[in-house]
Design a protein around this motif. Structure first.
Motif, PDB file in Angstrom:
ATOM      1  N   SER A 333       0.781  -1.196   0.111  1.00 32.12           N
ATOM      2  CA  SER A 333      -0.045   0.118   0.187  1.00 32.12           C
ATOM      3  C   SER A 333       0.925   1.346  -0.036  1.00 32.12           C
ATOM      4  CB  SER A 333      -1.023  -0.086   1.227  1.00 32.12           C
ATOM      5  OG  SER A 333      -0.229   0.218   2.559  1.00 32.12           O
ATOM      6  N   ALA A 334       1.960   1.245  -0.195  1.00 30.17           N
ATOM      7  CA  ALA A 334       2.947   2.393  -0.222  1.00 30.17           C
ATOM      8  C   ALA A 334       2.563   3.303  -1.217  1.00 30.17           C
ATOM      9  CB  ALA A 334       4.353   1.993  -0.241  1.00 30.17           C
ATOM     10  N   CYS A 335       2.055   2.743  -2.326  1.00 29.11           N
ATOM     11  CA  CYS A 335       1.561   3.560  -3.712  1.00 29.11           C
ATOM     12  C   CYS A 335       0.602   4.255  -3.464  1.00 29.11           C
ATOM     13  CB  CYS A 335       1.488   2.696  -4.856  1.00 29.11           C
ATOM     14  SG  CYS A 335       0.463   1.183  -4.956  1.00 29.11           S
ATOM     15  N   VAL A 393       8.757  -3.708  -5.151  1.00 28.67           N
ATOM     16  CA  VAL A 393       9.198  -4.339  -6.249  1.00 28.67           C
ATOM     17  C   VAL A 393       9.020  -3.774  -7.522  1.00 28.67           C
ATOM     18  CG1 VAL A 393       8.256  -6.512  -5.044  1.00 28.67           C
ATOM     19  CG2 VAL A 393       6.590  -5.055  -6.228  1.00 28.67           C
TER      20      VAL A 393
HETATM   21  S1  SF4 Z   1       2.218  -1.855  -6.412  1.00 29.57           S
HETATM   22 FE1  SF4 Z   1       4.241  -1.774  -5.456  1.00 29.57          FE
HETATM   23  S2  SF4 Z   1       3.607   0.140  -3.959  1.00 29.57           S
HETATM   24 FE2  SF4 Z   1       1.684  -0.552  -4.416  1.00 29.57          FE
HETATM   25  S3  SF4 Z   1       0.875  -2.001  -3.188  1.00 29.57           S
HETATM   26 FE3  SF4 Z   1       1.961  -3.364  -4.614  1.00 29.57          FE
HETATM   27  S4  SF4 Z   1       3.975  -3.823  -3.932  1.00 29.57           S
HETATM   28 FE4  SF4 Z   1       3.122  -1.873  -2.577  1.00 29.57          FE
END
Ligand code: SF4
Lengths: 503, 214
Positions: A333-335, A393
């Motif tokens: 959920s970082a994005c 990732v």
């Molecule tokens: S896309 Fe990347 S940043 Fe977004 S929830 Fe998935 S792993 Fe996390």
């Protein structure tokens, strides 16, 4: 719309008339001051913390690259690793089931629960079971599913929908949570304590008391998994509250529903993700509890274990050379937390259990782009690239967004339900109009664009032009994208320059 | 066709564009990340563990082996515990100084029964300094997973420095995947209310870690 949904409301199918399109939902959300305030506060808090947790690790870039390579390798050989999972889990005393789609997965789980003779299950938060609408399916079979994660409990009691991957009730502030607990807990079990205030510690205590009796009497647990290790058959669940441990160890029967992309080849691979996941999601060095189990263990935990491997659009996504990278996602959920669009519109506008940038590329691939909401999702972005920058990732979300926009507008070959089909261009159709409304919405919200453009210039530097080493085979001769492939404004000018700029 | 065949078939067709690649897995992934962060001596590693445990609200005590029974008696007394859950293979001497009622985790004890017990004492498989993590693997001095979960007060004894590793990669190397594992970093917590961490939900709300040396 809660009137049409009994029990825990999941997301209605995208074609559901009650389902607002992205721009409509976004407009409503932007007008909702409380919602915006809650979101801004929460996402900004976690953003700064995440940056700190990541900065602690000098080798973050190498961990990120390794995580990406592990996932790409796994996807490249997914058939082999799935067979290995099946073999290892079976050898360890578990039973493996395969589900092509949501209906089949729900049927399998309902059948397994019925076979135990029980009519209730305790659940650990799981994106996969939300995606397939398991709670509603069980409800229809007369089985009650209790969500036990605090945020999921808030959502379930509030007859609400989740709006964030990690913190599904992020759109609620403490006062609202107190009100929901006070008015709803008694209908589900133990009522909220007298005089409950909105202090987070008291709210957590109320949840503890409310759920305790359910854990202690539970005979069937349902979970997802963050990782499945192919070589050992080990499942991993990462959590904070201990509700996961309760559901994974106290019941006699455990049923885990896991997307086929959750596989990693070896035990050792966990050393990468157990470092990148907690720091990216809750911004902690390590989350409070991580459970790992392999089949069944003598006298420790459930004596019966079922693993349901779920496709539900994942193999279709895998067939898309550009879009398949979305399957690397570890749901941190970082994005979401860095996305200027998410911050303004909230999770509900994305119309699926996967909100934010990852939702904008995952939902249209898992479900196809036939519906208005799914066709418009790839436009729910300013292509600023902040999501790519934080992704542990390295999923190039802007690249996939641009690719999906092209697909919506120009059509072309796609895989749906395992079959190659040719998608008609959306031009002139409702889907295109919905998509254009989103684009226009983003354009007319300067904050979204400004935030985006500022970040874009910062993030471009981080884009590798092509994969080094063994990753090359995966990308072939095609360079990794220069992202954003085209700034949003330019794209808009080029495709809709004349007379479409306002509504 | 079974769903299994259907899914595997779809996967294979989906990957039709991917060139054959038989690189052994050991060489397929570039692992130039660090095996540990920073180079600490044994003593510094134990200090780092203590620091990170405290950072996530565990209560840390340090003592020499001979002082352990006294310290445990003190901790149980201070807490006012009437009963303590004891794993089958716990070193008897640890409880030599306390007369708090010992309760064994019998095969037929129910979760409700365990819920009435005030405290639990366990050893651990290892501890990870960089993250302030304890790992339990169900060995006889730790017992089944549920015993360190249900009581509200968990005392976990770590033998230092031998049970302490620096990093997660080192921890995984030492653990046996086949065992049920529980990784514990501080007491139960949640970030679900406005994304702020609050300690204390379903797991033990008080985690006391005893670092015992010698
Ligand atoms: S896309 Fe990347 S940043 Fe977004 S929830 Fe998935 S792993 Fe996390």
């Amino acid at each position: 719309m809660s009137a049409t949904y009994l029990g825990m409301p999941g997301f209605p199918p995208p074609s559901h008339p009650a389902f607002p399109s992205f721009p409509q939902a976004a407009r409503e959300a932007v007008r909702d001051e409380t919602l915006r305030g809650n979101l801004r506060h929460a996402t900004h808090t976690i953003r700064a913390k995440r940056a700190g947790a990541v900065a602690e690790l000098a080798d973050w870039a190498a961990l990120r690259e390794a995580g990406k390579q592990i996932k790409d390798h796994t996807l490249r050989h997914l058939d082999r690793y799935l067979e290995q999972v099946e073999e290892a889990v079976t050898a360890a005393g578990g039973t493996v089931h395969w589900a092509v789609d949501a209906q089949e997965a729900n049927r399998i789980v309902a059948g397994l629960v019925r076979a135990t003779g029980e009519t209730e299950v305790v659940k650990v938060k799981s994106m996969a079971t939300q995606e397939i609408g398991l709670n509603e399916a069980l409800e229809a079979e007369g089985i009650r599913a209790y969500e036990t994660d605090l945020a999921e409990l808030i959502v379930q009691l509030g007859k609400d929908r989740p709006s964030h991957i990690l913190v599904p009730a992020i759109h609620r502030n403490r006062g609202e949570i107190r009100d929901i607990f006070r008015s709803q807990m008694s209908a589900w079990g133990r009522p909220a304590p007298e005089g409950l205030t909105d202090a987070p510690a008291e709210l957590a205590e109320a949840a503890r008391l409310h759920l305790r009796e359910k854990f202690l009497r539970a005979r069937v647990g349902v979970s997802g998994a963050n990782f499945v290790v192919a070589e050992t058959g080990t499942l991993v669940v990462v959590e904070s509250e201990g509700n996961g441990r309760m559901c994974l160890t106290l019941p006699e029967t455990l049923i885990s529903v896991v997307g086929i992309e959750k596989v990693v080849p070896t035990w050792r691979d966990l050393e990468v993700f157990l470092q990148t996941l907690p720091r990216s999601s809750t911004a902690e060095r390590m989350n409070p509890y991580t459970s790992m189990w392999t089949g069944t263990a003598d006298e420790d935990g459930p004596s019966t274990f079922h693993l349901v491997l779920l496709d539900n659009g994942r193999t279709d996504t895998l067939a898309d050379e550009v879009g398949r990278q979305a399957l690397r996602c570890i749901r941190c959920s970082a994005c979401l937390n860095v996305c200027p669009v998410y911050e303004r519109v909230g999770g509900h506008a994305y119309g699926s259990v996967y909100p934010g940038p990852i939702g904008a590329i995952l939902s249209p691939q898992l479900r196809g782009t036939a519906s208005e909401i799914d066709a418009s999702l790839p436009y729910a972005s300013s292509l600023c690239g902040a999501c790519y920058e934080v992704c542990p990732v390295a999923i190039d979300i802007p690249e996939v967004l641009v690719h999906l926009r092209e697909r919506v507008v120009q059509g072309g070959p796609v895989t749906r339900g395992g079959n190659r089909v040719v998608l008609q261009p959306a031009k002139g159709h409702a889907a295109e109009r919905a998509a254009m409304r989103v684009a226009r919405w983003a354009l007319t919200h300067p904050g979204v664009l400004r935030g985006g453009q500022r970040l874009a210039s910062r993030t471009r530097r981080f884009h590798p032009r092509s994969l080094p080493g063994p990753g090359r085979a995966w990308t072939g001769t095609r360079d990794l994208p220069a992202v954003p492939a085209e700034p949003f404004r330019d794209w808009w000018q080029r495709t809709h320059g004349d007379g479409e700029g306002s509504e | 066709m079974s769903s299994r065949e259907r899914i595997l078939g779809r996967v294979r067709r989906a990957l039709a564009d991917v060139p054959q690649d038989d690189t052994p897995y050991a060489q397929a992934v570039c692992r130039d990340y660090l095996r540990q962060h920073g180079d600490h001596g044994a003593e510094e590693t134990v200090d780092l563990l203590a620091e990170n445990l405290v950072d996530y609200r565990a209560v840390v005590h340090r003592c020499a082996a001979g002082e352990l029974p006294g310290l445990i008696a003190h901790l149980l007394g201070e807490r006012g515990s009437q009963s303590v859950l004891v794993p089958p293979g716990l070193d008897e001497s640890w409880l030599a100084d306390t007369d708090v009622k010992r309760v064994a985790d019998l095969p037929d004890s129910t979760p409700h029964e365990l819920d009435r017990i005030d405290s639990v004492i366990t050893g651990c498989a290892l501890a990870v300094a960089e993250t302030g993590t304890l790992v339990l693997d169900g060995s006889p001095d730790q017992g089944r997973r549920r015993i360190s979960l249900i009581p509200d007060h968990h005392i976990c004894v770590v033998r230092v420095p031998e049970q302490v590793v620096s990093s997660i990669p080192q921890a995984l190397e030492r653990l046996a995947p086949g065992r049920p594992l529980t990784w514990i970093s501080g007491p139960s917590a949640t970030s679900d209310i406005e994304l702020d961490r609050v300690e204390g939900v379903h797991g033990p709300r008080t985690l006391e870690v005893v670092l015992v040396s010698g």
